[in-house]
Design a protein around this motif. Structure first.
Motif, short mmCIF file in Angstrom:
data_model
loop_
_atom_site.label_atom_id
_atom_site.label_comp_id
_atom_site.label_asym_id
_atom_site.label_seq_id
_atom_site.Cartn_x
_atom_site.Cartn_y
_atom_site.Cartn_z
N GLU A 268 0.81 -1.22 0.00
CA GLU A 268 0.00 0.00 0.00
C GLU A 268 0.84 1.27 0.00
OE1 GLU A 268 0.72 -1.17 4.29
OE2 GLU A 268 0.27 -2.14 2.39
N THR A 269 2.15 1.15 0.07
CA THR A 269 3.01 2.32 0.08
C THR A 269 2.92 3.08 -1.24
OG1 THR A 269 4.57 1.20 1.55
CG2 THR A 269 5.39 3.12 0.35
N PRO A 270 2.78 4.40 -1.20
CA PRO A 270 2.73 5.19 -2.44
C PRO A 270 3.99 4.97 -3.27
CG PRO A 270 2.10 6.53 -0.55
CD PRO A 270 2.63 5.23 0.00
N VAL A 271 3.83 4.90 -4.59
CA VAL A 271 4.98 4.71 -5.47
C VAL A 271 5.73 6.03 -5.63
CG1 VAL A 271 5.71 4.10 -7.81
CG2 VAL A 271 3.85 2.82 -6.71
N VAL A 272 7.01 6.04 -5.28
CA VAL A 272 7.84 7.23 -5.44
C VAL A 272 8.79 7.09 -6.62
CG1 VAL A 272 7.71 7.86 -3.02
CG2 VAL A 272 9.57 6.38 -3.78
N LEU A 273 9.07 5.85 -7.03
CA LEU A 273 9.95 5.63 -8.18
C LEU A 273 9.57 4.34 -8.89
CD1 LEU A 273 12.48 6.42 -9.85
CD2 LEU A 273 13.82 4.99 -8.28
N ARG A 274 9.38 4.44 -10.20
CA ARG A 274 9.13 3.25 -11.01
C ARG A 274 10.35 3.02 -11.88
NH1 ARG A 274 4.78 0.44 -12.21
NH2 ARG A 274 3.48 1.99 -11.14
N VAL A 275 10.97 1.85 -11.73
CA VAL A 275 12.17 1.50 -12.48
C VAL A 275 11.75 0.61 -13.65
CG1 VAL A 275 14.47 0.47 -12.40
CG2 VAL A 275 13.55 1.61 -10.37
N GLU A 276 11.93 1.11 -14.87
CA GLU A 276 11.57 0.36 -16.07
C GLU A 276 12.84 -0.23 -16.68
OE1 GLU A 276 9.58 3.21 -18.48
OE2 GLU A 276 7.78 3.26 -17.23
N VAL A 277 12.94 -1.55 -16.67
CA VAL A 277 14.13 -2.24 -17.15
C VAL A 277 13.89 -2.75 -18.56
CG1 VAL A 277 15.83 -4.05 -16.68
CG2 VAL A 277 14.62 -2.94 -14.79
N ALA A 278 14.74 -2.34 -19.50
CA ALA A 278 14.62 -2.76 -20.90
C ALA A 278 16.00 -3.14 -21.41
CB ALA A 278 14.01 -1.63 -21.74
N GLY A 279 16.05 -3.58 -22.68
CA GLY A 279 17.33 -3.98 -23.26
C GLY A 279 17.48 -5.48 -23.30
N GLU A 280 18.72 -5.96 -23.16
CA GLU A 280 19.00 -7.39 -23.33
C GLU A 280 19.95 -7.90 -22.25
OE1 GLU A 280 20.39 -10.48 -26.90
OE2 GLU A 280 20.11 -8.34 -27.27
N LEU A 281 19.64 -9.09 -21.74
CA LEU A 281 20.45 -9.75 -20.71
C LEU A 281 20.76 -11.16 -21.17
CD1 LEU A 281 21.58 -10.01 -17.75
CD2 LEU A 281 19.27 -10.73 -17.10
N SER A 282 22.05 -11.47 -21.29
CA SER A 282 22.47 -12.80 -21.74
C SER A 282 23.41 -13.43 -20.72
CB SER A 282 23.18 -12.70 -23.10
OG SER A 282 22.34 -12.10 -24.07
N PHE A 283 23.15 -14.69 -20.40
CA PHE A 283 24.03 -15.46 -19.51
C PHE A 283 24.29 -14.71 -18.20
CE2 PHE A 283 25.21 -16.54 -23.88
CZ PHE A 283 24.97 -17.91 -23.88
N GLY A 284 23.21 -14.24 -17.59
CA GLY A 284 23.35 -13.52 -16.33
C GLY A 284 22.04 -13.50 -15.60
N GLN A 285 21.89 -12.56 -14.66
CA GLN A 285 20.66 -12.47 -13.91
C GLN A 285 20.41 -11.05 -13.42
OE1 GLN A 285 20.74 -14.79 -10.28
NE2 GLN A 285 22.62 -13.83 -9.53
N VAL A 286 19.13 -10.75 -13.25
CA VAL A 286 18.71 -9.51 -12.60
C VAL A 286 18.05 -9.91 -11.29
CG1 VAL A 286 17.09 -7.58 -12.66
CG2 VAL A 286 18.38 -8.18 -14.72
N VAL A 287 18.52 -9.32 -10.20
CA VAL A 287 17.99 -9.62 -8.88
C VAL A 287 17.36 -8.35 -8.32
CG1 VAL A 287 18.53 -10.36 -6.52
CG2 VAL A 287 19.76 -11.37 -8.47
N VAL A 288 16.10 -8.46 -7.93
CA VAL A 288 15.38 -7.34 -7.33
C VAL A 288 14.95 -7.76 -5.94
CG1 VAL A 288 13.43 -5.76 -7.53
CG2 VAL A 288 14.52 -6.65 -9.61
N ARG A 289 15.40 -7.04 -4.94
CA ARG A 289 15.02 -7.39 -3.57
C ARG A 289 15.03 -6.15 -2.68
NH1 ARG A 289 19.25 -7.28 -0.15
NH2 ARG A 289 21.37 -7.63 -0.90
N PRO A 290 14.24 -6.18 -1.61
CA PRO A 290 14.23 -5.07 -0.66
C PRO A 290 15.47 -5.14 0.23
CG PRO A 290 12.77 -6.79 0.11
CD PRO A 290 13.24 -7.21 -1.25
#
Length: 201
Positions: A173-195
């Motif tokens: 329920e926390t108001p959104v202060v920043l929206r991160v839009e991830v685009a492009g290409e990722l090969s042989f790796g990883q994206v980790v999103v955590r608090p």
């Protein structure tokens, strides 16, 4: 709140007379301060909506001062920071980290091969409501350390032999202060999103 003093603290142009007319830039800066405060848990969603509405219709610096008088002046310290539209990171076999106090731009271009990029938003200075990340990552990883109010969208990211690991926010329920839009290409790796991790102190 306002006490009739003749100066504004923690606002654009510290020392400004309260009776001076506010500009569009002054209103926008106060709105951003309020959004950061809401993201830190200092304001509820209802308080944020009410104060943003008042900020957008404020005529004087004094009216703006009332809206931030009960918030730490540190939340407005980004006013003196350099805010960039585009930041580029290019590396190979290296590690890059953006940590405490870094100023979030409008867009980032990240070119990384067999390395690690860490973007820590927990104590970042947020001046825009949207950050676009354009990736070209081969090997390695991108780690996004979020906080309440920061949401990440990876729908536009193309992955090749890669994975995305995202933890859900514990405070939806926390108001959104920043929206991160991830685009492009990722090969042989990883994206980790955590608090941020919780500490027992």
């Amino acid at each position: 709140m306002a006490d009739g003093s003749s100066h504004v603290s923690g606002l654009p142009g510290v020392g400004t007379e309260l009776g001076l007319r506010a500009s569009h830039a002054d209103r926008d800066q106060v709105v951003d301060v309020l959004r950061v405060a809401a993201g830190d848990g200092r304001l509820t969603a209802e308080e944020l909506d009410e104060r943003v509405g008042a900020a957008l219709t404020a005529r004087t610096m004094g009216e703006l001062a009332v809206l931030t008088a009960d918030l730490p002046t540190a939340t407005a310290s980004w006013g003196a920071a350099e805010v960039k539209d585009v930041v580029r990171i290019e590396q190979e076999g290296a590690s890059t980290r953006r940590g405490e106090g870094w100023v979030v731009p409008r867009r980032m271009e990240i070119r990384s091969a067999w390395g690690e990029v860490i973007l820590d938003f927990t104590q970042a200075v947020i001046t825009y409501d949207t950050l676009r990340l354009d990736l070209d990552i081969r090997g390695g990883s991108l780690k996004l350390l979020t906080r309440p109010g920061v949401v990440v969208d990876t729908d536009a990211l193309v992955t090749n032999y890669a994975k995305i690991k995202a933890s859900r926010s514990a405070v939806p329920e926390t108001p959104v202060v920043l929206r991160v839009e991830v685009a492009g290409e990722l090969s042989f790796g990883q994206v980790v999103v955590r608090p941020p991790r919780r500490f027992g102190r």
